[in-house]
Scaffold this active site. Structure first.
Site, PDB file in Angstrom:
ATOM      1  CB  VAL A  11     -27.696  66.350  40.507  1.00 35.34           C
ATOM      2  CG1 VAL A  11     -26.669  65.905  40.945  1.00 35.34           C
ATOM      3  CG2 VAL A  11     -27.510  66.700  38.857  1.00 35.34           C
ATOM      4  CB  THR A 121     -22.402  68.649  34.151  1.00 34.02           C
ATOM      5  OG1 THR A 121     -22.692  68.025  34.024  1.00 34.02           O
ATOM      6  CG2 THR A 121     -21.676  69.243  32.957  1.00 34.02           C
ATOM      7  CE  LYS A 211     -22.703  65.150  32.712  1.00 35.32           C
ATOM      8  NZ  LYS A 211     -24.380  64.276  33.124  1.00 35.32           N
ATOM      9  CG  PHE A 256     -28.748  58.520  22.495  1.00 38.03           C
ATOM     10  CD1 PHE A 256     -29.731  59.251  23.500  1.00 38.03           C
ATOM     11  CD2 PHE A 256     -28.301  57.424  23.582  1.00 38.03           C
ATOM     12  CE1 PHE A 256     -29.528  59.796  24.661  1.00 38.03           C
ATOM     13  CE2 PHE A 256     -28.845  57.500  25.006  1.00 38.03           C
ATOM     14  CZ  PHE A 256     -29.453  59.061  25.425  1.00 38.03           C
ATOM     15  CB  ALA A 259     -35.337  60.724  13.421  1.00 37.94           C
ATOM     16  CB  CYS A 267     -28.400  67.732  30.740  1.00 42.91           C
ATOM     17  SG  CYS A 267     -28.428  66.941  32.169  1.00 42.91           S
ATOM     18  CE  LYS A 270     -26.288  72.726  32.147  1.00 51.75           C
ATOM     19  NZ  LYS A 270     -24.724  72.142  32.783  1.00 51.75           N
ATOM     20  NE  ARG A 337     -34.095  72.865  33.971  1.00 54.35           N
ATOM     21  CZ  ARG A 337     -33.284  72.070  34.621  1.00 54.35           C
ATOM     22  NH1 ARG A 337     -32.773  72.873  34.992  1.00 54.35           N
ATOM     23  NH2 ARG A 337     -33.653  70.622  35.406  1.00 54.35           N
TER      24      ARG A 337
END
Length: 446
Positions: A11, A121, A211, A256, A259, A267, A270, A337
């Site tokens: 970021v 965030t 956010k 979004f 499948a 992001c 977490k 990650r």
């Protein structure tokens, strides 16, 4: 304007670079001196399309500099962006130790009227906490005359598209109760709001929650579709038809709804868990988001389940070799990650299989994440990964995987099986090449 960005991770580096491209005089501050020295040579710690060339150009023209010294960074700036990490703690909450350290560092060196802008965030109430820390540091220095404001300005950057997202944002969220700080933030972002005013001004607490709510909503859509994909497959339906059927509803939209093998990255996992944890601390049962996380963890097992079922009648997975295309959690990034690929590899190795893996970008980060093992071979091309493999699992939907040579794949794979974790392929094409084909939620079963 004179700007300092605390933190030169994903970021911070993107924000600092883009702010310098907009004409500001920017210093990126990071306590990792080796990282700073490499950045001065335009050697980046992350991969992001277009970022390296922009960093090199801004360093060359002198609008982007790097330092490891708080006194230099804070003295330089009228506006200080805080973009340090907020990793997940053991209890699922956001670890704010880097935020606290950054606030204390600023407070120890602040000497003039400034704005402290939180890009990281962070949980609701963090801006208030930062203000108290800075006030405490100023008081200990007997500098209560120094005026400052704390602003929440969360980032909405997608890895692989971060520069475009920064330069052409959907919205710019500003959380502040200080009118003078809001006006300066308007000036900073004015070049990005020429068509229309994109600033959404609200309280710091609302901005912080915005956010988390944004990422939680997107993660919810993904997990919802993944759960439906399991239902569709068991019931003989086709999740792709369902996606199109609901996506044309203007109240839902098309985005979004795909499948797949589950979401990952720095992001969504977490932030969903952090919001669940924050709710728990307030006595709120965030049951929907807890289920979102549970469904996603289940979905990361789906490719292994299909592979294990296929090989159950072929002597099991022990001694078998599985080729994997795609290691990053999404295309055009080196971020692995919480990537579904790592969950798959760990299960395959536990079952006695070996892996031949290829990713055009994320091999080095995957090697670090997996540690030393002789059971995973990292290959330099997609077809090299097929050599000696029994089956192929596609995990990340890179463009180069979209139209492969299916005849060549069939000739390479001993058991001639393809497990498509992103529903990229048409069944007829693979079956015409003599391949067994398994996808996600399109009614084939295993």
């Amino acid at each position: 304007m004179r700007i300092t960005v605390l933190g030169s991770g994903y970021v911070g580096l993107v924000a600092g670079t883009c702010l310098s491209v907009l004409g500001n005089d920017v210093i990126c501050l990071d306590l990792d001196e080796l990282k700073i020295e490499k950045l001065r040579q335009a050697v980046l710690p992350i991969y992001e399309p277009g970022l390296d060339s922009n960093v090199a150009e801004m360093v060359k023209v002198g609008r982007l500099r790097f330092t490891s010294k708080y006194e230099e960074g804070v003295a330089h700036a009228d506006i200080i962006f805080v973009a340090v990490g907020t990793p997940q703690a053991k209890n699922g909450a956001a670890d704010l130790s880097f935020i606290r350290a950054a606030a204390a560092g600023v407070g120890r060196h602040l000497v003039k009227k400034s704005i402290i802008v939180i890009k990281s965030t962070v949980p609701v109430g963090t801006a208030h906490m930062v203000k108290e820390i800075v006030e405490g540091e100023l008081a200990s220095r007997q500098r209560t005359d120094v005026q400052f404001a704390v602003v929440s300005n969360p980032e909405f950057l997608r890895e692989g598209n971060a520069i475009q997202d920064f330069m052409r944002p959907d919205r710019i969220v500003i959380g502040s109760d200080d009118a003078w700080a809001v006006e300066i933030m308007r000036r900073i972002y004015a070049p990005l709001s020429r068509n229309h005013d994109k600033l959404l001004v609200m309280s710091p607490r609302s901005a912080e929650l915005t956010k988390y709510a944004s990422n939680a909503m997107l993660a919810t859509r993904i997990s919802f579709m993944n759960e439906l994909s399991r239902f569709a497959e068991a019931a003989g339906g086709n999740i792709e038809d369902v996606r199109r059927g609901i996506g044309e509803d203007s109240r839902i939209g098309r985005h979004f709804l795909y499948a797949g093998a589950g979401y990952g990255g720095s992001c969504f996992p977490k932030d969903v868990r952090a919001l669940v944890s924050a709710g728990r601390s307030l006595g709120i049962d965030m049951s929907i988001l807890a289920a979102v996380d549970t469904v996603n963890n289940q979905q990361k097992t789906i490719l292994f389940e299909k592979i294990a079922s296929f090989f159950a009648s072929r002597g099991g997975l022990k001694g078998k070799t599985i080729a994997i295309w795609g290691l990053a959690f999404k295309p055009d990034t080196d971020d692995v990650r919480e990537a579904p690929s790592l969950a798959l590899i760990e299960r395959l190795l536990s079952a006695g299989a070996q892996v031949r893996a290829y990713d055009p970008i994320a091999v080095h980060t995957a090697k670090t994440a997996l540690g030393s093992t002789d059971l995973v071979t990292f290959c330099s091309s997609a077809y090299e990964a097929l050599a000696g493999a029994d089956a192929l699992a596609l995990v990340t939907e890179y463009r180069e995987f979209r139209t492969p040579d299916f005849d060549r794949i069939a000739a390479s794979l001993t058991e001639k099986a393809v497990f498509d974790g992103r529903n990229l392929y048409a069944r007829a094409d693979l079956e015409a090449a003599g391949l067994h084909y398994f996808d996600i939620g399109r009614g084939n079963g295993v």
